[in-house]
Design an enzyme around this catalytic site. Structure first.
Site, PDB file in Angstrom:
ATOM      1  N   ARG A  84      -9.316  13.232  -8.008  1.00 29.30           N
ATOM      2  CA  ARG A  84      -9.944  12.576  -6.849  1.00 29.30           C
ATOM      3  C   ARG A  84     -11.107  11.698  -7.300  1.00 29.30           C
ATOM      4  NH1 ARG A  84      -8.091  11.622  -2.211  1.00 29.30           N
ATOM      5  NH2 ARG A  84      -7.433  13.778  -1.876  1.00 29.30           N
ATOM      6  N   GLN A 102       3.158  11.325  -1.514  1.00 27.68           N
ATOM      7  CA  GLN A 102       2.143  10.346  -1.090  1.00 27.68           C
ATOM      8  C   GLN A 102       1.619   9.578  -2.313  1.00 27.68           C
ATOM      9  OE1 GLN A 102       0.033   9.685   1.913  1.00 27.68           O
ATOM     10  NE2 GLN A 102      -2.063   9.982   1.253  1.00 27.68           N
ATOM     11  N   ARG A 107       0.358   8.658 -10.590  1.00 26.43           N
ATOM     12  CA  ARG A 107      -0.999   9.211 -10.707  1.00 26.43           C
ATOM     13  C   ARG A 107      -1.014  10.678 -11.107  1.00 26.43           C
ATOM     14  NH1 ARG A 107      -3.576  10.078  -4.652  1.00 26.43           N
ATOM     15  NH2 ARG A 107      -1.802  11.104  -3.698  1.00 26.43           N
ATOM     16  N   HIS A 185      -6.139   2.319  -6.577  1.00 24.76           N
ATOM     17  CA  HIS A 185      -6.868   3.043  -5.520  1.00 24.76           C
ATOM     18  C   HIS A 185      -8.330   3.244  -5.965  1.00 24.76           C
ATOM     19  CE1 HIS A 185      -7.729   6.002  -2.513  1.00 24.76           C
ATOM     20  NE2 HIS A 185      -6.477   6.223  -2.188  1.00 24.76           N
ATOM     21  N   ASP A 230      -9.439   3.176   7.583  1.00 25.07           N
ATOM     22  CA  ASP A 230      -8.229   3.236   6.752  1.00 25.07           C
ATOM     23  C   ASP A 230      -7.365   2.034   7.132  1.00 25.07           C
ATOM     24  OD1 ASP A 230      -6.075   3.922   5.212  1.00 25.07           O
ATOM     25  OD2 ASP A 230      -5.830   5.946   6.022  1.00 25.07           O
ATOM     26  N   GLU A 289      -9.023  -1.198  -2.402  1.00 30.22           N
ATOM     27  CA  GLU A 289      -7.851  -0.988  -3.253  1.00 30.22           C
ATOM     28  C   GLU A 289      -6.938  -2.206  -3.269  1.00 30.22           C
ATOM     29  OE1 GLU A 289      -5.969   2.576  -1.640  1.00 30.22           O
ATOM     30  OE2 GLU A 289      -7.873   3.168  -0.769  1.00 30.22           O
TER      31      GLU A 289
HETATM   32  C1  BG6 Z   1      -5.838   5.734   1.070  1.00 32.36           C
HETATM   33  C2  BG6 Z   1      -4.926   5.771   2.260  1.00 32.36           C
HETATM   34  O1  BG6 Z   1      -5.480   4.699   0.220  1.00 32.36           O
HETATM   35  O2  BG6 Z   1      -5.729   6.969   0.358  1.00 32.36           O
HETATM   36  C3  BG6 Z   1      -5.299   6.944   3.138  1.00 32.36           C
HETATM   37  O3  BG6 Z   1      -5.010   4.538   2.961  1.00 32.36           O
HETATM   38  C4  BG6 Z   1      -5.274   8.237   2.346  1.00 32.36           C
HETATM   39  O4  BG6 Z   1      -4.429   7.012   4.242  1.00 32.36           O
HETATM   40  C5  BG6 Z   1      -6.153   8.072   1.122  1.00 32.36           C
HETATM   41  O5  BG6 Z   1      -5.736   9.291   3.161  1.00 32.36           O
HETATM   42  C6  BG6 Z   1      -6.211   9.291   0.208  1.00 32.36           C
HETATM   43  O6  BG6 Z   1      -4.943   9.674  -0.180  1.00 32.36           O
HETATM   44  P1  BG6 Z   1      -4.732  10.925  -1.127  1.00 32.36           P
HETATM   45  O7  BG6 Z   1      -3.236  11.126  -1.209  1.00 32.36           O
HETATM   46  O8  BG6 Z   1      -5.322  10.578  -2.454  1.00 32.36           O
HETATM   47  O9  BG6 Z   1      -5.446  12.081  -0.489  1.00 32.36           O
END
Ligand code: BG6
Length: 331
Positions: A84, A102, A107, A185, A230, A289
């Site tokens: 994170r 997701q 990653r 990101h 977002d 991003e």
């Molecule tokens: C952002 C998205 O890029 O990443 C969000 O637009 C999302 O919707 C966020 O919540 C974090 O994503 P993750 O999978 O790293 O928790």
């Protein structure tokens, strides 16, 4: 060459007693939970760190040793969780659709150092860089049945700028094209989110992820932050500025080959719901991003795509005591 090495001298080396010890530009060391990371050392003490896990930049420091990227104090450095903070790479998809997890799997895979990357035009002043590569495993092919080579170069420029160049090649041998979406990101470290302004996205169209991806047009003012955001800005300009008033610092984000830009901050409620994110940390981060989301990228076999991100951090007193964002953005 896989990584920046001290330049060799054409003349005979001076006696050992006279040789100046030059630190290496590049080093592979053990990081959190024993995961390997590359440390890049640029001019005047600038620094970057890249985990092989995720091919993820987790640190970028300026010549004062200040950290410029946000990384959560609760980040988990253990597969399969993505780290994170820093600059996770979203590939082969941004967001969550279909079978893929997701933001895709790049990653949370182990990348390797690419010892023999195809040539990439470089600025000869760049000494500190590393080339990484990701290829799909048998397991990956089951969830995304395409063969690819994803090459990533991370480089520290002579003034401490950080650049990431991604090259993705379709290596399918069965004649099939593939399509993907993508994002860098990027988590920026900011002093206080309520003192931050983003310039360059005003008047842009965006899809609001908090309103079922409905399309809106941004008003004429710079973006400021008072609640969760977002949004996917469509066809965003190639330069975006993040102005941190309290720190008197401006990040200039330059993107190539990446039409869109996501702006994300989870704010208090979502922050609390995230296991790997501190409750109050939303105040000290902002994700901007560079991405290719609205229109996916399609590659035929043998074709390669390139997408580049360059980041610089300049004092907000840049233009004779007064930041002129237009100059920063057009410069
Ligand atoms: C952002 C998205 O890029 O990443 C969000 O637009 C999302 O919707 C966020 O919540 C974090 O994503 P993750 O999978 O790293 O928790």
């Amino acid at each position: 060459m896989a990584a920046g090495a001290p330049p060799s001298s054409p003349s005979p080396p001076p006696p050992a007693s006279q040789q100046q010890q030059q630190p290496p530009f590049y080093e592979l060391v053990k990081g959190s939970s024993g995961l390997e990371k590359v440390q890049l050392r640029g001019a005047r003490g600038c620094f970057a760190e890249i985990y092989l896990y995720g091919g993820q930049v987790t640190s970028w420091k300026n010549d004062h040793g200040e950290e410029l990227l946000f990384i959560s104090s609760k980040a988990i450095f253990k597969p399969p969780k993505a780290i994170r903070g820093g600059i996770p790479i979203c590939f082969p998809q941004f967001g969550a659709h279909g079978n893929l997890e997701q933001h895709g799997f790049a990653r949370n895979r182990l990348w390797t150092i690419d010892d023999n990357p195809p040539p990439l035009p470089v600025n000869p002043a760049i000494k500190a860089f590393v080339d990484l590569i990701l290829k799909p495993s048998e397991e990956d092919l089951k969830i995304w049945p395409h063969s690819f080579e994803f090459r990533l170069r991370v480089a520290l420029g002579p003034t401490g700028d950080l650049s990431l160049t991604s090259r993705i090649r379709n290596t399918n041998t069965d004649g099939r094209s593939f399509s993907y979406t993508f994002a860098y990101h990027t988590y920026f470290s900011v002093s206080d989110i309520s003192e931050v302004r983003v310039e360059g996205l005003e008047t842009m169209d965006y899809l609001d992820n908090l309103k079922g991806k409905e399309r809106f047009t941004e008003q004429g003012d710079a973006i400021v932050f008072e609640s969760e955001i977002d949004k996917v800005y469509l066809a965003a300009p190639s330069k975006i500025a993040i102005i941190d008033h309290e720190k008197k610092r401006t990040f200039v984000v330059t993107k190539e080959g990446l039409p869109d830009a996501v702006v994300w901050n989870p704010w208090d409620k979502k922050a609390k719901a995230m296991q790997d994110f501190g409750d109050g940390e939303y105040k000290h981060m902002l994700c901007v991003e560079p991405a290719a989301i609205e229109k996916s990228i399609t590659l035929k076999p043998g074709e390669e795509w390139k997408g580049r991100l360059a980041l610089s951090a300049v004092p907000s007193s840049y233009c004779s005591g007064q930041l002129d964002p237009l100059k920063v953005l057009q410069g």
